[in-house]
Design a protein around this motif. Structure first.
Motif, PDB file in Angstrom:
ATOM      1  N   GLU A  19      -3.099 -22.434 -21.298  1.00 45.86           N
ATOM      2  CA  GLU A  19      -2.800 -21.902 -20.183  1.00 45.86           C
ATOM      3  C   GLU A  19      -3.197 -22.124 -18.914  1.00 45.86           C
ATOM      4  OE1 GLU A  19      -6.461 -18.620 -20.949  1.00 45.86           O
ATOM      5  OE2 GLU A  19      -4.467 -17.619 -22.334  1.00 45.86           O
ATOM      6  N   VAL A  20      -4.244 -22.874 -18.633  1.00 41.10           N
ATOM      7  CA  VAL A  20      -4.744 -23.839 -17.140  1.00 41.10           C
ATOM      8  C   VAL A  20      -2.821 -24.566 -16.850  1.00 41.10           C
ATOM      9  CG1 VAL A  20      -5.033 -25.072 -15.680  1.00 41.10           C
ATOM     10  CG2 VAL A  20      -6.791 -23.526 -17.357  1.00 41.10           C
ATOM     11  N   GLN A  21      -2.012 -25.137 -17.588  1.00 43.11           N
ATOM     12  CA  GLN A  21      -1.006 -25.555 -17.315  1.00 43.11           C
ATOM     13  C   GLN A  21       0.084 -25.160 -17.235  1.00 43.11           C
ATOM     14  OE1 GLN A  21      -0.445 -28.138 -20.621  1.00 43.11           O
ATOM     15  NE2 GLN A  21      -2.149 -29.868 -20.533  1.00 43.11           N
ATOM     16  N   ARG A  22      -0.381 -23.696 -18.230  1.00 48.09           N
ATOM     17  CA  ARG A  22       1.390 -22.826 -17.776  1.00 48.09           C
ATOM     18  C   ARG A  22       0.720 -22.156 -16.370  1.00 48.09           C
ATOM     19  NH1 ARG A  22       1.754 -19.237 -22.956  1.00 48.09           N
ATOM     20  NH2 ARG A  22       2.098 -20.634 -24.186  1.00 48.09           N
ATOM     21  N   ALA A  23      -0.283 -21.750 -16.165  1.00 47.02           N
ATOM     22  CA  ALA A  23      -0.570 -21.342 -14.481  1.00 47.02           C
ATOM     23  C   ALA A  23      -0.414 -22.505 -13.413  1.00 47.02           C
ATOM     24  CB  ALA A  23      -2.129 -21.049 -14.806  1.00 47.02           C
ATOM     25  N   THR A  24      -0.821 -23.947 -13.024  1.00 52.22           N
ATOM     26  CA  THR A  24       0.087 -24.572 -12.093  1.00 52.22           C
ATOM     27  C   THR A  24       1.596 -24.776 -12.216  1.00 52.22           C
ATOM     28  OG1 THR A  24      -2.490 -26.277 -12.897  1.00 52.22           O
ATOM     29  CG2 THR A  24      -0.432 -27.089 -11.701  1.00 52.22           C
ATOM     30  N   THR A  25       1.729 -24.751 -13.382  1.00 57.78           N
ATOM     31  CA  THR A  25       3.321 -25.090 -13.736  1.00 57.78           C
ATOM     32  C   THR A  25       3.587 -23.048 -12.357  1.00 57.78           C
ATOM     33  OG1 THR A  25       3.458 -26.117 -15.999  1.00 57.78           O
ATOM     34  CG2 THR A  25       5.148 -24.922 -14.475  1.00 57.78           C
ATOM     35  N   ALA A  26       3.037 -22.646 -12.599  1.00 51.97           N
ATOM     36  CA  ALA A  26       4.038 -21.721 -12.055  1.00 51.97           C
ATOM     37  C   ALA A  26       3.339 -21.305 -10.861  1.00 51.97           C
ATOM     38  CB  ALA A  26       3.112 -19.909 -13.091  1.00 51.97           C
ATOM     39  N   ALA A  27       2.154 -21.783 -10.054  1.00 51.20           N
ATOM     40  CA  ALA A  27       1.570 -22.173  -8.742  1.00 51.20           C
ATOM     41  C   ALA A  27       2.406 -22.435  -8.083  1.00 51.20           C
ATOM     42  CB  ALA A  27       0.259 -22.323  -8.671  1.00 51.20           C
ATOM     43  N   LYS A  28       3.630 -24.071  -8.813  1.00 51.16           N
ATOM     44  CA  LYS A  28       4.257 -25.324  -8.412  1.00 51.16           C
ATOM     45  C   LYS A  28       5.634 -24.580  -8.317  1.00 51.16           C
ATOM     46  CE  LYS A  28       2.244 -29.298  -9.790  1.00 51.16           C
ATOM     47  NZ  LYS A  28       2.139 -30.381 -10.395  1.00 51.16           N
ATOM     48  N   SER A  29       5.967 -24.040  -8.706  1.00 54.71           N
ATOM     49  CA  SER A  29       7.411 -23.782  -9.620  1.00 54.71           C
ATOM     50  C   SER A  29       7.315 -21.850  -8.132  1.00 54.71           C
ATOM     51  CB  SER A  29       7.480 -22.274 -10.311  1.00 54.71           C
ATOM     52  OG  SER A  29       8.898 -21.609 -10.107  1.00 54.71           O
ATOM     53  N   VAL A  30       6.594 -21.523  -7.606  1.00 58.74           N
ATOM     54  CA  VAL A  30       6.369 -20.012  -6.909  1.00 58.74           C
ATOM     55  C   VAL A  30       6.202 -21.060  -5.135  1.00 58.74           C
ATOM     56  CG1 VAL A  30       5.127 -18.682  -5.389  1.00 58.74           C
ATOM     57  CG2 VAL A  30       5.107 -18.051  -8.060  1.00 58.74           C
ATOM     58  N   GLU A  31       5.726 -22.400  -5.307  1.00 53.27           N
ATOM     59  CA  GLU A  31       5.324 -22.961  -3.823  1.00 53.27           C
ATOM     60  C   GLU A  31       7.173 -23.320  -3.519  1.00 53.27           C
ATOM     61  OE1 GLU A  31       3.641 -26.237  -2.400  1.00 53.27           O
ATOM     62  OE2 GLU A  31       3.157 -26.466  -3.829  1.00 53.27           O
ATOM     63  N   LEU A  32       8.104 -23.929  -4.173  1.00 52.52           N
ATOM     64  CA  LEU A  32       9.247 -24.172  -4.754  1.00 52.52           C
ATOM     65  C   LEU A  32      10.328 -22.875  -4.292  1.00 52.52           C
ATOM     66  CD1 LEU A  32      10.962 -27.155  -4.718  1.00 52.52           C
ATOM     67  CD2 LEU A  32      11.474 -26.249  -7.104  1.00 52.52           C
ATOM     68  N   GLN A  33      10.185 -22.170  -4.610  1.00 49.23           N
ATOM     69  CA  GLN A  33      10.953 -20.963  -4.398  1.00 49.23           C
ATOM     70  C   GLN A  33      10.693 -21.201  -2.895  1.00 49.23           C
ATOM     71  OE1 GLN A  33      10.034 -17.545  -6.560  1.00 49.23           O
ATOM     72  NE2 GLN A  33      10.923 -19.160  -8.822  1.00 49.23           N
ATOM     73  N   LEU A  34       8.989 -20.729  -2.532  1.00 47.02           N
ATOM     74  CA  LEU A  34       9.633 -20.322  -0.711  1.00 47.02           C
ATOM     75  C   LEU A  34       9.460 -21.358   0.010  1.00 47.02           C
ATOM     76  CD1 LEU A  34       5.420 -19.196  -1.340  1.00 47.02           C
ATOM     77  CD2 LEU A  34       7.434 -17.975  -0.461  1.00 47.02           C
ATOM     78  N   GLU A  35       9.489 -22.680  -0.021  1.00 49.35           N
ATOM     79  CA  GLU A  35       9.874 -23.846   0.564  1.00 49.35           C
ATOM     80  C   GLU A  35      11.523 -23.068   0.318  1.00 49.35           C
ATOM     81  OE1 GLU A  35       9.057 -27.526  -1.291  1.00 49.35           O
ATOM     82  OE2 GLU A  35       7.649 -26.955   0.064  1.00 49.35           O
ATOM     83  N   ASN A  36      12.227 -23.143  -0.386  1.00 51.07           N
ATOM     84  CA  ASN A  36      14.097 -23.054  -0.452  1.00 51.07           C
ATOM     85  C   ASN A  36      13.760 -21.743   0.922  1.00 51.07           C
ATOM     86  OD1 ASN A  36      14.199 -24.847  -1.597  1.00 51.07           O
ATOM     87  ND2 ASN A  36      14.260 -23.805  -4.130  1.00 51.07           N
TER      88      ASN A  36
END
Length: 396
Positions: A19-36
C-alpha cells in the motif's frame, strides 16, 4: 498455533508495504501531472498573469503535495510502527517457539529414556519370569518323576508284602496255597480270591496266539512251588474257552526261575504249548551276564498241541529232580523236555507261569492237586510218599 500467527503477521506487513508503494507511486503521478499542467498554462497564458497563476497554482500544488506527503509519511510511519510491532511479536513468538522446541526435545529425550528403561526392565523381568518358569517346570517334572517312581516302588512293595503274607501262611501249615500274582498281563482280570484269571474278550478278537509274544495273557503264581519228593508241581483247570474265531493254539504253561516283578513281565524260565512250541526265556546266561534282546527267547518244537484242550481239562506242570519239565493233561503225560536248571540247589525258587492265548479264556488254580507219581499218605500232616520212601514236603 504460534507458527500460524507468525505467518499471518508477515502477510499483513507485506500488504502494508504494497500500500505504501502504491501511495508513493500515486504521489509521483500527481506531481508529474501538475508539472504538465503548469507547462500548458505557461504556453497558453501571457507572461504576466501566467506568473501570478503559476505562483498560485504552485502554492496550491505545493500545499496539496505537502499535505499528501504528510499523509503518506503518516501512513508509512503507522505501517512501520505496525511492522515493528509485528517484528517484536514475531521475535517473541520465535523465542516462545524455541523454548517450546527445547522443552519438546527434553520431553522426547525423557520419553525415549523412559521407553528404553521400560523395555530393558521388561526384558529383564521377562527373562527372570521365564527362568523361574523353567525352574518350576523342571522341579514339577522331577516331582512327577519322583512321585511316579515312589508310586511304583510302593505298589511293588504292597505286592511283595501281600505275596510274603500269603507265602508265610503257606509255610506255616497250609498243605497247598495257590494264588495268582497281581503282576500280570494288561488283558487279564483276577477274581477277588486271586484263584481265577480271565482274559478279556477284546484280547481274543485281536489275536494273541504267539507263544513268544508280548505280555498279553501272561500270568504268574504269587508263591513259589513247593518241592515234594524232589518234584515241583502245580495244576490249573481250563474253566472257559472262547467260542468262534479267537485262535486255536490254546494256552502255554511253564515255570519261572525269577519272581514276578516289573512292568515288562520279563522272566527267566520256560513255557510250552500253543502250536507245539517250547519257549526258553532268558534274562541272564549261565555265567550270570545279562543277555542281549535277540537272545532273550529261544524257541524249539514240542509234542504238545494245547489247541486240543476242552473246557474242564486239568493241565499240570511238573519239574522233576532230574531237571525234566513235563506237561500232564487230565493225568496223562503230553510232553517232556529236559531243562537247564540245577534242581539240587536248595535256594532254587520256581514260580508257576500260564499264558492265555488262542481260545483259552479262564483258568483256575487247583488248590490240592494230586501229584503224578507221588502218593499222599497223611492228609493231616501233609506227608507224601514216592516210590519206596516216605517224606515230609519241604517249606520251599
Amino acid at each position: 498455533e504460534v507458527l500460524e500467527q507468525v505467518k499471518g503477521l508477515a502477510t499483513d506487513v507485506a500488504d502494508l508495504r504494497v500500500e505504501v508503494q502504491r501511495a508513493t507511486t500515486a504521489a509521483k503521478s500527481v506531481e508529474l501531472q501538475l508539472e504538465n499542467a503548469v507547462e500548458q498554462i505557461h504556453r497558453l497564458c501571457s507572461k504576466t498573469w501566467t506568473e501570478e497563476l503559476k505562483q498560485r497554482v504552485t502554492d496550491s500544488v505545493q500545499l496539496d503535495l505537502h499535505r499528501l506527503q504528510r499523509e503518506v509519511r503518516d501512513q508509512v510511519t503507522v505501517a512501520l510502527q505496525a511492522d515493528a510491532e509485528r517484528v517484536k511479536e514475531i521475535a517473541v513468538l520465535k523465542g516462545t517457539l524455541r523454548l517450546q522446541t527445547g522443552e519438546l526435545a527434553i520431553i522426547r529425550t525423557e520419553v525415549d529414556s523412559a521407553t528404553s528403561g521400560v523395555k530393558e526392565l521388561g526384558e529383564t523381568v521377562t527373562d527372570t519370569i521365564e527362568a523361574d518358569i523353567d525352574k518350576l517346570r523342571h522341579e514339577l517334572r522331577r516331582l512327577q518323576d519322583d512321585g511316579t517312581s515312589w508310586a511304583e516302588k510302593i505298589s511293588d512293595q504292597h505286592e511283595h508284602i501281600a505275596e510274603l503274607c500269603e507265602h508265610t501262611s503257606c509255610v506255616l501249615g497250609a498243605p497247598e496255597c495257590r494264588r495268582w500274582s497281581r503282576v500280570r498281563g494288561g488283558d487279564i482280570q483276577l477274581s477277588p480270591d486271586l484263584l481265577t484269571a480271565t482274559r478279556r474278550p477284546e484280547s481274543a478278537r485281536s489275536g494273541g496266539n504267539q507263544p513268544d509274544g508280548d505280555t498279553m495273557g501272561l500270568l504268574f503264581g504269587a508263591q513259589p512251588i513247593r518241592a515234594v519228593s524232589g518234584v515241583r508241581y502245580f495244576e490249573v483247570v481250563l474253566e472257559e474257552i472262547f467260542a468262534g474265531p479267537g485262535g486255536h493254539s490254546g494256552l502255554l504253561v511253564g515255570v519261572s526261575l525269577s519272581p514276578p516283578r516289573g512292568m515288562d513281565l520279563r522272566f527267566q524260565g520256560w513255557e510250552l504249548g500253543g502250536s507245539g512250541k517250547l519257549v526258553h526265556h532268558r534274562l541272564v546266561d549261565k555265567y550270570g551276564e545279562l543277555v542281549t534282546p535277540d537272545r532273550e527267547k529261544e524257541i524249539s518244537d514240542s509234542t504238545w498241541l494245547s489247541g486240543k484242550l476242552s473246557k474242564g481239562d486239568h493241565i499240570g506242570v511238573m519239574l522233576t529232580s532230574n531237571a525234566t519239565l513235563s506237561v500232564h493233561v487230565n493225568g496223562s503225560v503230553e510232553a517232556t523236555h529236559p531243562v537247564d536248571v540245577d534242581v539240587s540247589d536248595r535256594s532254587l525258587r520256581v514260580w508257576p507261569v500260564v499264558r492265555l492265548v488262542g481260545s483259552s479264556k479262564t483258568v483256575s488254580f487247583v488248590k490240592k492237586p494230586s501229584i503224578p507219581g507221588v502218593r499222599r499218605v497223611n492228609a493231616t500232616s501233609g506227608g507224601f510218599t514216592g516210590p519206596g520212601e516216605s517224606i515230609t514236603p519241604s517249606a520251599g
